[in-house]
Design a protein around this motif. Structure first.
Motif, PDB file in Angstrom:
ATOM      1  N   ASN A  34       0.890  -1.361  -0.014  1.00 27.99           N
ATOM      2  CA  ASN A  34       0.051   0.031  -0.027  1.00 27.99           C
ATOM      3  C   ASN A  34       0.802   1.257   0.055  1.00 27.99           C
ATOM      4  OD1 ASN A  34      -2.917  -1.245   0.310  1.00 27.99           O
ATOM      5  ND2 ASN A  34      -1.778  -2.296   2.051  1.00 27.99           N
ATOM      6  N   ASP A  48       1.045  -5.679  10.567  1.00 25.04           N
ATOM      7  CA  ASP A  48       0.547  -4.734   9.937  1.00 25.04           C
ATOM      8  C   ASP A  48      -0.527  -4.265  10.524  1.00 25.04           C
ATOM      9  OD1 ASP A  48      -1.181  -6.386   9.102  1.00 25.04           O
ATOM     10  OD2 ASP A  48      -0.105  -6.837   7.027  1.00 25.04           O
ATOM     11  N   ASN A  50      -3.602  -5.117   9.902  1.00 21.96           N
ATOM     12  CA  ASN A  50      -4.795  -5.189   8.869  1.00 21.96           C
ATOM     13  C   ASN A  50      -5.787  -6.193   9.328  1.00 21.96           C
ATOM     14  OD1 ASN A  50      -3.259  -3.164   7.603  1.00 21.96           O
ATOM     15  ND2 ASN A  50      -2.636  -4.839   6.002  1.00 21.96           N
ATOM     16  N   SER A  51      -5.407  -7.124  10.272  1.00 19.65           N
ATOM     17  CA  SER A  51      -6.379  -8.079  10.753  1.00 19.65           C
ATOM     18  C   SER A  51      -6.293  -8.227  12.095  1.00 19.65           C
ATOM     19  CB  SER A  51      -5.828  -9.423   9.853  1.00 19.65           C
ATOM     20  OG  SER A  51      -5.699  -9.561   8.593  1.00 19.65           O
ATOM     21  N   SER A  66      -8.272   3.465  11.755  1.00 17.56           N
ATOM     22  CA  SER A  66      -8.318   3.890  10.140  1.00 17.56           C
ATOM     23  C   SER A  66      -8.547   5.247  10.245  1.00 17.56           C
ATOM     24  CB  SER A  66      -9.051   2.935   9.079  1.00 17.56           C
ATOM     25  OG  SER A  66      -8.374   1.615   9.101  1.00 17.56           O
ATOM     26  N   THR A  87      -4.264   2.368   5.560  1.00 15.02           N
ATOM     27  CA  THR A  87      -4.456   0.928   6.277  1.00 15.02           C
ATOM     28  C   THR A  87      -4.632   1.096   7.613  1.00 15.02           C
ATOM     29  OG1 THR A  87      -2.148   0.644   6.749  1.00 15.02           O
ATOM     30  CG2 THR A  87      -2.974   0.045   4.498  1.00 15.02           C
ATOM     31  N   PRO A  88      -5.135   0.097   8.234  1.00 15.37           N
ATOM     32  CA  PRO A  88      -5.315  -0.010   9.751  1.00 15.37           C
ATOM     33  C   PRO A  88      -3.889   0.240  10.296  1.00 15.37           C
ATOM     34  CG  PRO A  88      -6.570  -1.710   8.886  1.00 15.37           C
ATOM     35  CD  PRO A  88      -5.859  -0.931   7.688  1.00 15.37           C
ATOM     36  N   TYR A  89      -3.905   1.039  11.662  1.00 17.84           N
ATOM     37  CA  TYR A  89      -2.667   1.184  12.421  1.00 17.84           C
ATOM     38  C   TYR A  89      -3.074   1.181  13.851  1.00 17.84           C
ATOM     39  CZ  TYR A  89      -4.592   6.088  12.376  1.00 17.84           C
ATOM     40  OH  TYR A  89      -5.297   7.127  12.811  1.00 17.84           O
ATOM     41  N   ASP A 184       2.493   1.866  12.635  1.00 18.47           N
ATOM     42  CA  ASP A 184       2.169   0.733  11.634  1.00 18.47           C
ATOM     43  C   ASP A 184       3.254   0.034  11.263  1.00 18.47           C
ATOM     44  OD1 ASP A 184       0.786  -0.383  10.113  1.00 18.47           O
ATOM     45  OD2 ASP A 184      -0.206   0.760   8.839  1.00 18.47           O
ATOM     46  N   ASN A 185       3.103  -1.265  10.829  1.00 11.05           N
ATOM     47  CA  ASN A 185       4.257  -2.107  10.255  1.00 11.05           C
ATOM     48  C   ASN A 185       5.129  -2.248  11.269  1.00 11.05           C
ATOM     49  OD1 ASN A 185       2.733  -2.438   7.890  1.00 11.05           O
ATOM     50  ND2 ASN A 185       3.992  -1.234   6.820  1.00 11.05           N
TER      51      ASN A 185
END
Length: 230
Positions: A34, A48, A50-51, A66, A87-89, A184-185
């Motif tokens: 992304n 990340d 995201n889930s 988000s 993205t979600p963070y 994030d990440n």
């Protein structure tokens, strides 16, 4: 693989002392699918969000969100693309009136490297590394990029931060005494000193240059002087 070197000042790394040890910090990253900066360390585990939380265990005062909510949290800015993380963070704390204003994330293993995309780095943000519940190192936002004024769009306060040569740890605690610590990440790995990092002889110049060039930054204010979220 494209490498992002997020530097708006001369130099790319900094050697700093934490609560219990020294660590070498770099700002290199590579974009994920992304376009959001992620660790470029080979073999690192990436979380990340995201889930969901994604760690072995997650506890404390945090939320996975988000977008941005005025006065509560702001999506980390991606200077390379000129847009915010879509993205979600992770944001800490979720509720400033709830104690503690921190959250702890267990890796489920041990590591000596950690990286995260840290949004609007602020002087009231801090990260601690723990082993079996005991703090082994910690760093403030001002250790990362002084003066850490929470600017939401500056490259100097929205960057991928890599911590190399940490003491062995198995969990991290993120703390923010105001809204908020956004990231994030996340990434971690047990490198065992195998990761090449530049020699510390050139680091002092970076510290001096960063402090001088960034001291003029000031946190933007809204609503009659109320700071924007960090």
């Amino acid at each position: 693989m494209k490498i992002i070197r997020q530097t708006a000042v001369a130099g790319t790394l900094l050697a700093i002392a934490g609560a219990a040890s020294a660590a070498t910090i770099t700002y290199d990253a590579t974009p994920d699918a992304n376009g959001v900066p992620m660790s470029s360390v080979a073999g690192a585990t990436t979380v990340d969000f995201n889930s969901g939380c994604g760690y072995a265990s997650c506890s404390g005062n945090y939320a996975i969100v988000s977008g941005s909510a005025s006065g509560l949290y702001a999506a980390p800015f991606v200077p390379a693309s000129g847009s915010a993380d879509s993205t979600p963070y992770l944001t800490v704390p979720q509720n400033l009136s709830q104690s503690p204003v921190s959250a702890t994330f267990s890796l489920g293993t041990t590591a000596d490297y950690f990286g995260l995309y840290w949004g609007s780095i602020d002087d009231y943000n801090s990260i601690a590394f723990l082993l079996n519940g005991t703090e082994v190192a910690s760093f403030l936002g001002t250790d990362i990029m002084p003066p850490a004024d929470g600017n939401q769009t500056a490259a100097n306060t929205n960057m991928y931060v890599n911590f190399f040569s940490l003491p062995t740890f198995d969990s991290i605690t993120l703390t923010s005494t105001q809204y908020a610590f956004e990231s994030d990440n996340h990434a971690f790995a047990l490198l065992g000193g195998s990761q090449d990092v530049p020699e510390p002889g050139s680091l002092a110049l970076f510290g001096i240059g960063a402090a001088g060039l960034l001291w003029g930054l000031r946190k933007r204010r809204v609503n009659g002087g109320t700071p924007l979220m960090g």
